[in-house]
Structures are given as C-alpha cells and as structure tokens.
Design an enzyme around this catalytic site. Structure first.
Site, PDB file in Angstrom:
ATOM      1  N   LYS A  53       0.821  -1.218   0.000  1.00  0.00           N
ATOM      2  CA  LYS A  53       0.000   0.000   0.000  1.00  0.00           C
ATOM      3  C   LYS A  53       0.856   1.270   0.000  1.00  0.00           C
ATOM      4  O   LYS A  53       0.315   2.370  -0.002  1.00  0.00           O
ATOM      5  CB  LYS A  53      -0.927   0.018   1.231  1.00  0.00           C
ATOM      6  CG  LYS A  53      -1.952  -1.102   1.242  1.00  0.00           C
ATOM      7  CD  LYS A  53      -2.976  -0.932   2.348  1.00  0.00           C
ATOM      8  CE  LYS A  53      -2.432  -1.212   3.717  1.00  0.00           C
ATOM      9  NZ  LYS A  53      -3.448  -1.127   4.777  1.00  0.00           N
TER      10      LYS A  53
ATOM     11  N   LYS B  62       2.951   2.149   2.468  1.00  0.00           N
ATOM     12  CA  LYS B  62       3.084   2.652   3.838  1.00  0.00           C
ATOM     13  C   LYS B  62       4.229   1.935   4.543  1.00  0.00           C
ATOM     14  O   LYS B  62       4.476   0.760   4.294  1.00  0.00           O
ATOM     15  CB  LYS B  62       1.814   2.380   4.652  1.00  0.00           C
ATOM     16  CG  LYS B  62       0.595   3.147   4.227  1.00  0.00           C
ATOM     17  CD  LYS B  62      -0.564   2.788   5.152  1.00  0.00           C
ATOM     18  CE  LYS B  62      -1.793   3.597   4.894  1.00  0.00           C
ATOM     19  NZ  LYS B  62      -2.866   3.277   5.860  1.00  0.00           N
TER      20      LYS B  62
END
Length: 153
Positions: free
Chosen positions: A45, A47
C-alpha cells in the site's frame, strides 16, 4: 441474534482517534473483529509503519472494545473475512468513503467520521522533521543559549 462488525487498519502510532473509531464501531454490534495490516501488506500500500506488526496487533487485541484482532495481508481478504466471521457490518473511517461500497452486496457498509485534530500521517510528518541533522542543529543552538546564559549570570 449477535451482530458482528468487521474493520481494518494499520493502527500505527496508536492514538485517541484509533480508540474512538474502535469504540464507535463496537457500538454497532455485539462483536468487533479488527484486521491489522501486516508490514508486508503496508509495503504494498506504500506505507511504512513505525511500530512493528506484532506490537500493533497486540495493542489492538488489548483494547476492551475488540473481540478479536487478526492479520490483514491482502485486499481480497475483506470479502473472505466477511464470510469467515459472518460479519453483518463492515465499518471504516470516512477517509475511505466509497472505496468499499462493493461490499454492500454482503454487509452493511458504514463510514465513520475521523477524530478531528489527530492523524497518524500528521504525527509522522512532525516526527520526520526531527532527523539527526535537525536534532544536532537544535542541540548546538541550545548549547549556545546555555553558554550565553552562563556568561550573563
């Protein structure tokens, strides 16, 4: 009949906003299942959590509103978990509004408002300003101020 609520998140740098959303979600049913994103899934993602997955999972599992915390390692898991846990409600923060409407064929989808004034992203932004160069500059400045105070005393 018992009502099961399902949600997901990274829960990095756990703060009052996280606690508030878990409390509100727990009020929507009798049992709250929380998927905590693994470090590997967060990498997909884009992150990079500060707190390691195993610690984030333990923190979330320790919250009294949470019946069970489970690892989340892929996007498709949400549909699978709805069936596995026989979820009635899928709830998540309003920053995801519209992103999970496709689950409405299986569960009630609820988007809850964020707690104002707090955000993990903002906390990380502030913390990133304190890299080693800035810390060293701050230390030198404080040392200089301390020396001036000593000379004036």
């Amino acid at each position: 009949m018992a009502k099961t609520v399902l949600t997901y998140g990274t829960f990095d740098l756990f703060h009052i906003g996280h606690l508030n959303i878990l409390k509100r979600l727990s009020e929507l049913g009798d049992k709250l299942i929380v998927g905590v994103s693994t470090d590997e899934f967060n990498a997909i993602k884009g992150k990079k959590p500060i707190v390691p997955f195993d610690q984030r999972l333990e923190i979330v599992q320790s919250i009294r509103y949470v019946h069970s915390a489970i690892p989340e390692d892929r996007w498709s898991q949400k549909r699978e978990d709805i069936d596995t846990y026989q979820a009635d409600v899928f709830g998540i923060g309003e920053d995801w509004k519209g992103k999970f409407d496709d689950l409405e064929d299986r569960v009630q989808v609820v988007y809850l408002p964020r707690t104002s004034g707090i955000s993990t992203t903002e906390m990380k932004r502030v913390l990133s300003a304190f890299d080693s160069k800035h810390v060293e500059e701050l230390k030198r400045t404080l040392d200089s101020i301390s020396q001036i105070v000593k000379e004036l005393s």
